[in-house]
Design a protein around this motif. Structure first.
Motif, short mmCIF file in Angstrom:
data_model
loop_
_atom_site.label_atom_id
_atom_site.label_comp_id
_atom_site.label_asym_id
_atom_site.label_seq_id
_atom_site.Cartn_x
_atom_site.Cartn_y
_atom_site.Cartn_z
N LYS A 1 5.11 144.19 -33.75
CA LYS A 1 6.04 143.52 -34.65
C LYS A 1 7.41 143.27 -34.00
O LYS A 1 8.00 142.20 -34.16
N HIS A 2 7.92 144.25 -33.27
CA HIS A 2 9.30 144.16 -32.77
C HIS A 2 9.42 143.93 -31.26
O HIS A 2 10.52 143.78 -30.75
N CYS B 1 11.20 151.49 -32.42
CA CYS B 1 11.66 150.54 -33.44
C CYS B 1 11.51 151.13 -34.85
O CYS B 1 12.09 150.61 -35.80
N CYS C 1 6.01 147.03 -29.25
CA CYS C 1 5.44 147.06 -30.60
C CYS C 1 4.98 145.64 -30.98
O CYS C 1 5.60 144.65 -30.62
N CYS D 1 8.42 151.68 -36.25
CA CYS D 1 7.07 151.43 -36.76
C CYS D 1 6.18 152.65 -36.50
O CYS D 1 6.35 153.30 -35.48
ZN LIG Z 1 8.00 147.92 -34.42
#
Ligand SMILES: [Zn+2]
Length: 287
Positions: free
Chosen positions: A273-274, A236, A271, A238
């Motif tokens: 966040k994603h 992603c 991840c 990150c």
């Molecule tokens: Zn991410």
């Protein structure tokens, strides 16, 4: 004691030479009859019905002994514990029981949630089957379980048992033959029968999983070739905004257990966040 055994053996031998037996054998009549019946089926022609999709389990044939279903490109995801021999049912029964439940039950329920067409336990591992249009669901389910193992299972079991128990993860895809074997019912129980998935994917997925160490996922190149979307291939971005290729090419050409030369391994998990959005957008790509 030995004499007793010998006389028992003689009795049994006499029984097996009864006139109604068409096979003369060294084993009890009931056993000779089983063998005779199966040898007879072995010489009969097999009837194979082609199916595009994995049927509901009750639709998998059991009664007609020569009937099979043939289903192309089935995806098999296999997971089991890495280091499970360190768990002991004798001296650490409670912690062993807890670890087995946490691993196995979570695996089954995650594969179910990702709509696996079939789920079963093999040894102390879990395998799930997906239809050929479900590549991204199969991948997302396995990454989700792998993320759970890294985030929760391994640290929790470490705290409880002081042992490092991880996960093995493998995916393969190929044609299978399926039918049920065993007793249709026995004292109104049905636990003496099970589905048999003859073909490469279940075995190869388990063998790929056995190669995986440190919570990596290993997949065959024929499964990997389905993954066209970049969200299944690249990160992603990150934490630094740089998208990197997630899979490592692995040479398995020297391993005679495989009928392919290349596998791909994935170390990363969802991840923070994603993960959620990647997971749901990947599933939407399945037909
Ligand atoms: Zn991410």
């Amino acid at each position: 004691m030995l004499e007793e055994f010998m006389s028992l053996f003689d009795d049994v031998k006499n029984v097996s030479f009864r006139e109604d037996s068409t096979v003369e054998g060294k084993m009890p009549l009931s056993i000779e009859k089983i063998i005779e019946k199966e040898l007879n089926y072995f010489s009969q022609k097999v009837s194979i019905t082609h199916r595009k999709q994995i049927p509901d389990t009750p639709q998998i044939p059991i009664e007609n002994p020569t009937t099979w279903l043939k289903i192309p490109d089935i995806i098999c995801c296999f997971v089991d514990m890495e280091g499970s021999t360190k768990l002991s049912a004798g001296s650490h029964d409670e912690t062993t029981a807890q670890a087995y439940r946490l691993f196995t039950e979570t695996a089954i329920r995650i594969f179910h949630d990702f709509k696996a067409a079939y789920i079963d336990i093999k040894g102390d591992g879990v395998f799930s089957l997906f239809n050929r249009g479900q590549s991204y669901s199969a991948l997302a389910a396995t990454i989700s379980f792998k993320t759970f193992v890294d985030d929760h299972f391994t640290p929790k079991v470490k705290k409880l048992t002081d042992q490092d128990i991880g996960g093995h993860f493998g995916i393969d895809q190929k044609t299978v033959l399926v039918r049920k074997f065993g007793l249709k019912s026995y004292q109104s129980r049905t636990d003496r029968q099970n589905e048999v998935w003859a073909g490469k994917p279940v075995n190869m997925a388990a063998k790929l999983a056995s190669l995986s160490t440190a919570n990596t996922l290993w997949v065959s190149e024929r499964f990997f070739s389905n993954l066209k979307d970049e969200r299944a291939i690249y990160s992603c971005g990150c934490p630094h905004g740089e998208k990197i290729e997630l899979w490592k090419k692995e040479d398995v050409s020297n391993d005679s257990r495989f009928d392919f030369d290349t596998a791909y391994s994935l170390g990363s998990n969802w991840c923070e966040k994603h993960g959620k959005s990647f997971c749901s957008s990947l599933i939407e790509l399945d037909s």
